[in-house]
Scaffold this motif. Structure first.
Motif, short mmCIF file in Angstrom:
data_model
loop_
_atom_site.label_atom_id
_atom_site.label_comp_id
_atom_site.label_asym_id
_atom_site.label_seq_id
_atom_site.Cartn_x
_atom_site.Cartn_y
_atom_site.Cartn_z
N LYS A 21 16.24 -49.31 -29.72
CA LYS A 21 15.91 -47.96 -29.26
C LYS A 21 17.20 -47.16 -29.08
O LYS A 21 18.28 -47.74 -28.98
N SER A 23 18.27 -45.79 -26.51
CA SER A 23 18.92 -46.14 -25.24
C SER A 23 19.77 -47.40 -25.35
O SER A 23 20.60 -47.67 -24.47
N ASN A 67 8.99 -44.30 -36.42
CA ASN A 67 7.93 -43.34 -36.16
C ASN A 67 7.57 -42.58 -37.44
O ASN A 67 8.21 -42.74 -38.48
N THR A 96 18.82 -36.49 -29.17
CA THR A 96 18.16 -36.37 -27.88
C THR A 96 16.82 -35.70 -28.09
O THR A 96 16.75 -34.65 -28.74
N GLN A 98 12.62 -35.08 -26.32
CA GLN A 98 11.83 -35.09 -25.10
C GLN A 98 10.80 -36.22 -25.15
O GLN A 98 10.06 -36.35 -26.12
N ASN A 99 10.78 -37.03 -24.11
CA ASN A 99 9.80 -38.10 -24.01
C ASN A 99 8.45 -37.46 -23.66
O ASN A 99 8.33 -36.82 -22.63
N GLN A 101 5.73 -38.78 -22.63
CA GLN A 101 5.10 -39.33 -21.43
C GLN A 101 5.71 -38.77 -20.14
O GLN A 101 5.01 -38.43 -19.22
N THR A 102 7.05 -38.70 -20.12
CA THR A 102 7.73 -38.32 -18.87
C THR A 102 8.22 -36.88 -18.87
O THR A 102 8.50 -36.33 -17.81
N VAL A 106 15.54 -38.08 -23.68
CA VAL A 106 15.97 -39.45 -23.94
C VAL A 106 16.69 -39.53 -25.29
O VAL A 106 16.48 -38.69 -26.15
N SER A 108 17.28 -41.04 -28.91
CA SER A 108 16.37 -41.59 -29.91
C SER A 108 17.13 -41.80 -31.21
O SER A 108 18.24 -41.27 -31.39
#
Length: 118
Positions: A21, A23, A67, A96, A98-99, A101-102, A106, A108
């Motif tokens: 990932k 991260s 993805n 970078t 946007q996630n 879910q949150t 993040v 990527s």
């Protein structure tokens, strides 16, 4: 013969391995290069249609969940044949995003539109 487009549109379950990932990539690193050993369909519950198994682990990870956006870029760059992807070096850029879910930002991985040796 299964094509990448078929994988994009349908899914089968299988083992993914430890997934790379954004991260996982150290801060300050802007690109990494992966070598593709195998391409397989992602399990049903995955958000990604395809899992790429890496020839050599990167940051301790052995696979990358690709993805839809990245899979479309791979098809555009290398064609629809799974066989043509095997053994390919693919440059990934760290971006970078946007996630969903949150809502947080993040790191990527994205397939670079500029690939060497193409």
């Amino acid at each position: 013969m299964t094509t990448l487009t078929v994988m994009l549109e349908s899914r089968r379950s299988g083992q993914a391995g430890a997934l790379l990932k954004g991260s996982d990539v150290p801060d300050g690193t802007t690109t990494i290069t992966i070598v593709i050993e195998e391409v397989r369909q992602a399990p049903e519950d995955f958000n990604a249609p395809v899992i790429i198994v890496l020839k050599k682990p990167i940051y301790g990870k052995t696979a990358w969940a690709v993805n839809k956006t990245n899979l479309k870029m791979l098809i555009k760059l290398f064609g629809d044949s799974v066989d043509k992807l095997i053994g390919k070096k693919v440059k990934l850029v760290i971006i970078t995003v946007q996630n969903p879910q949150t809502g947080g930002m993040v790191r990527s991985l994205a397939v670079s539109p500029k690939q060497q040796g193409r």
